[in-house]
Design an enzyme around this catalytic site. Sequence first.
Site, PDB file in Angstrom:
ATOM      1  N   ASP A 246       0.860  -1.193   0.000  1.00 30.01           N
ATOM      2  CA  ASP A 246       0.000   0.000   0.000  1.00 30.01           C
ATOM      3  C   ASP A 246       0.900   1.249   0.000  1.00 30.01           C
ATOM      4  O   ASP A 246       2.117   1.145   0.090  1.00 30.01           O
ATOM      5  CB  ASP A 246      -0.938   0.002   1.221  1.00 30.01           C
TER       6      ASP A 246
ATOM      7  N   HIS B  55       1.570  -8.909  -3.599  1.00 31.40           N
ATOM      8  CA  HIS B  55       0.619  -7.839  -3.298  1.00 31.40           C
ATOM      9  C   HIS B  55       1.452  -6.574  -3.122  1.00 31.40           C
ATOM     10  O   HIS B  55       1.977  -6.294  -2.047  1.00 31.40           O
ATOM     11  CB  HIS B  55      -0.178  -8.172  -2.032  1.00 31.40           C
TER      12      HIS B  55
ATOM     13  N   ASP C  75       1.050 -17.488  -4.236  1.00 28.54           N
ATOM     14  CA  ASP C  75       1.665 -16.450  -5.068  1.00 28.54           C
ATOM     15  C   ASP C  75       0.589 -15.802  -5.935  1.00 28.54           C
ATOM     16  O   ASP C  75       0.474 -16.086  -7.125  1.00 28.54           O
ATOM     17  CB  ASP C  75       2.784 -17.048  -5.926  1.00 28.54           C
TER      18      ASP C  75
ATOM     19  N   GLU D 207       2.265 -10.173   0.486  1.00 27.15           N
ATOM     20  CA  GLU D 207       2.542  -8.732   0.416  1.00 27.15           C
ATOM     21  C   GLU D 207       4.031  -8.533   0.708  1.00 27.15           C
ATOM     22  O   GLU D 207       4.730  -9.469   1.117  1.00 27.15           O
ATOM     23  CB  GLU D 207       1.679  -7.955   1.441  1.00 27.15           C
TER      24      GLU D 207
HETATM   25  O1  9MR Z   1      -3.537  -3.392   0.202  1.00 26.81           O
HETATM   26  C1  9MR Z   1      -3.872  -3.534   1.572  1.00 26.81           C
HETATM   27  C2  9MR Z   1      -2.696  -4.134   2.305  1.00 26.81           C
HETATM   28  O2  9MR Z   1      -1.606  -3.251   2.279  1.00 26.81           O
HETATM   29  C3  9MR Z   1      -3.076  -4.486   3.720  1.00 26.81           C
HETATM   30  O3  9MR Z   1      -2.033  -5.229   4.331  1.00 26.81           O
HETATM   31  C4  9MR Z   1      -4.358  -5.293   3.749  1.00 26.81           C
HETATM   32  C5  9MR Z   1      -4.842  -5.576   5.158  1.00 26.81           C
HETATM   33  O4  9MR Z   1      -5.094  -4.415   5.847  1.00 26.81           O
HETATM   34  O5  9MR Z   1      -5.384  -4.622   3.056  1.00 26.81           O
HETATM   35  C6  9MR Z   1      -5.102  -4.394   1.693  1.00 26.81           C
HETATM   36  O6  9MR Z   1      -6.163  -3.697   1.117  1.00 26.81           O
HETATM   37  C7  9MR Z   1      -7.347  -4.424   0.823  1.00 26.81           C
HETATM   38  C8  9MR Z   1      -8.430  -3.962   1.770  1.00 26.81           C
HETATM   39  O7  9MR Z   1      -8.152  -4.368   3.085  1.00 26.81           O
HETATM   40  C9  9MR Z   1      -9.788  -4.473   1.327  1.00 26.81           C
HETATM   41  N1  9MR Z   1     -10.041  -4.091  -0.038  1.00 26.81           N
HETATM   42  C10 9MR Z   1      -9.071  -4.634  -0.978  1.00 26.81           C
HETATM   43  C11 9MR Z   1      -7.693  -4.112  -0.636  1.00 26.81           C
HETATM   44  C12 9MR Z   1      -6.662  -4.688  -1.596  1.00 26.81           C
HETATM   45  O8  9MR Z   1      -6.616  -6.089  -1.521  1.00 26.81           O
HETATM   46  O1  9MR Z   2       2.762  -6.504   9.496  1.00 34.15           O
HETATM   47  C1  9MR Z   2       1.466  -6.259  10.022  1.00 34.15           C
HETATM   48  C2  9MR Z   2       0.987  -7.507  10.723  1.00 34.15           C
HETATM   49  O2  9MR Z   2       1.782  -7.758  11.855  1.00 34.15           O
HETATM   50  C3  9MR Z   2      -0.465  -7.347  11.120  1.00 34.15           C
HETATM   51  O3  9MR Z   2      -0.921  -8.576  11.634  1.00 34.15           O
HETATM   52  C4  9MR Z   2      -1.292  -6.928   9.915  1.00 34.15           C
HETATM   53  C5  9MR Z   2      -2.763  -6.701  10.245  1.00 34.15           C
HETATM   54  O4  9MR Z   2      -2.906  -5.659  11.122  1.00 34.15           O
HETATM   55  O5  9MR Z   2      -0.777  -5.715   9.373  1.00 34.15           O
HETATM   56  C6  9MR Z   2       0.527  -5.836   8.899  1.00 34.15           C
HETATM   57  O6  9MR Z   2       0.962  -4.595   8.441  1.00 34.15           O
HETATM   58  C7  9MR Z   2       0.374  -4.087   7.261  1.00 34.15           C
HETATM   59  C8  9MR Z   2      -0.035  -2.655   7.576  1.00 34.15           C
HETATM   60  O7  9MR Z   2      -1.074  -2.654   8.517  1.00 34.15           O
HETATM   61  C9  9MR Z   2      -0.449  -1.879   6.343  1.00 34.15           C
HETATM   62  N1  9MR Z   2       0.547  -1.964   5.314  1.00 34.15           N
HETATM   63  C10 9MR Z   2       0.851  -3.335   4.954  1.00 34.15           C
HETATM   64  C11 9MR Z   2       1.391  -4.070   6.152  1.00 34.15           C
HETATM   65  C12 9MR Z   2       1.885  -5.475   5.773  1.00 34.15           C
HETATM   66  O8  9MR Z   2       0.829  -6.325   5.447  1.00 34.15           O
END
Ligand code: 9MR
Ligand code: 9MR
Length: 612
Positions: A172, A472, A522, A531
């Site tokens: 993100d 991701h 993957d 991600e």
């Molecule tokens: O892209 C987002 C990612 O960085 C986060 O780790 C994840 C969990 O918070 O969420 C991803 O975003 C998704 C969102 O939560 C729901 N709508 C689709 C987004 C892309 O998969």
């Molecule tokens: O790395 C984070 C993991 O420990 C948490 O369980 C998860 C859900 O809260 O979020 C991960 O961090 C995400 C962050 O919230 C948004 N950017 C993407 C990060 C990696 O997925």
Amino acid sequence: MNTKILFLPAFLAMATFSFAATAYINQIGYHPANFKELTLFEGGGNVEFVDASGNTVLTVTPSEASTWNGSGQSVQLVDFTELKTPGTYSIKVNGQVVRKDLKIANDALDGVSKALLKFFYYQRASMALDETYAGKWKRSAGHPDMGVAFHSSATGGSGTLDSPKGWYDAGDYGKYIVNSGISTYTLLSLYEHFPAYFDNLKWNIPADGNLPDLLAEIKYNLDWMLTMQASDGGVYHKLTTLQFCGTVMPNEDVDTRYVIGKSTTATLDFAGVMAVAARVYEKFDATFAAKALEAAKKAYVWAESNPSTYYNQPRDVATGTYSDNNAKDEKNFAAAELFVTTKDASYALQGAYTTIPGWAEMNGLVTYTKATHPDLFSDAAAAKDSLLSAADRYAKNAATGFGVPMTKGDFYWGSNSVAANMGVWLLYAYYLSGDKKYYQSALKTLDYLLGKNPMDMSYVTGFGSKSPMHPHHRPSQADGVSEPVPGMLVGGPQPGGEDIGKNEWECKDYRVNGAPAKSYLDDECSYASNEVAINWNSPAAYLAGAIQAINSGHVPSFAAEGVIALPKTRPVLNTNDGAPKVRFDTHRVFIERNGIRYDLKGNRLGAAGRVE
Ligand code: 9MR
Ligand code: 9MR
């Protein structure tokens, strides 16, 4: 009649063929002088290593089989350290070739170790990535982050904030102080431990004055972090949009971004990182160093009067939370780093803990700092003891099963960073004790990330016979280039399944029962296993970078100062030119000639270093 009798054994031979063994290896390659191991599944007989001319140059009997609870597989370990001649080899099990991509080379890890660092350049916000540096992953600038609005949760903020630069957190486009904290610290410590090595290492990123590449890259994020401190000393929690954007390039994400929250954890992480930055940048830029130290002290003061201002996600915000309702470890971290930099006794807090670091668990970093500064901390010995006892557990785990320190409980969101941080932990144990078993276990951990795992793949994009193609990661998904941005460590297998669901952006169930280490997909949908993130790349970059530095004959700065005695590792010489070379390792001086070791009396030495 005769034909029938002959038919049976031939049929059995074919049946064996279809149950070919799998040899899991580090797909990038092994350094000739290092310990080398592969993991064998459904093996049985001896393992042969065959060179390019078809000659079997080494035959190894695998260890006894044992079951690893990460994957439920019964596997054997194969130590092929004796294979030292650079080249590409085939591996034969029970007489059959099971793979052809085993590489041994002095520069085997050069590319991947630099790529793990270059990832941070690809994550830069607010600037265009030029083709000169980014190649086919060039892109336009996005997220200028000038005149950013304050969310109502960002207490004390008024007007707007100019908050450009910094690294995108992950797949993100958010920028989060807490996660920037541990990531930036980990990279700073890599420089601090091996300054001579990193003063000269380059990986084609834009220059910043006379800074070495590693410090130029880190400064890009420090500059952003500094903008996030309010005038009262408190530090805002994050800078993101309200909702995650779609799958677009940075310049196409034009949703309004906000400065959101102000928290004790963010403020203390900021304080610790700025304290380290103050001492690391001192010799290059004293003005910047002084500014960082002032910011660190001011942040610490704010946190002392606001010890439990935890981050609560506002109702209208859905981006990452990085919330953590315990700021004691962050306080220990900030205090320890301020103490090392200033030597001011008011920062000397007691306590050391044996915990793998993570974004919500900073005590692991405190353990490192205390254990490596026995001149400063009265509890340094206790920190060292607890560091070594955890390292003993990891090394013990790595001695059987899959040959890795992790067990099933270590597979949660970002499991590959758990592995990488264990590898870093084991390196510290090596620095502090000089015991090679820790170094070998650290190598085993890097091997895991680079292919010696039950998915039989390297988890770093762009490196290995098989590596993630669909991480991701918004830029990789939206740029129209088929290969993902290189040098990214994906989060890795874990059975949480947070990304599984019925929505069109969600994944189908990819988990494997009883095999957390195989619960990986993957696919772009899989933000819970595929991600990428700055706090996952940074320990991997440390692990690979420190191993590279050690292989080139460097020792950590604190060991070189004589604070801690680390046996010197010497640069590896070419020992295959027929000439005898005097060499050293942890325990002794020996002569090496054509890859064979002799003691000083000319007796041939075996694998364990004893006379054969
Ligand atoms: O892209 C987002 C990612 O960085 C986060 O780790 C994840 C969990 O918070 O969420 C991803 O975003 C998704 C969102 O939560 C729901 N709508 C689709 C987004 C892309 O998969
Ligand atoms: O790395 C984070 C993991 O420990 C948490 O369980 C998860 C859900 O809260 O979020 C991960 O961090 C995400 C962050 O919230 C948004 N950017 C993407 C990060 C990696 O997925």
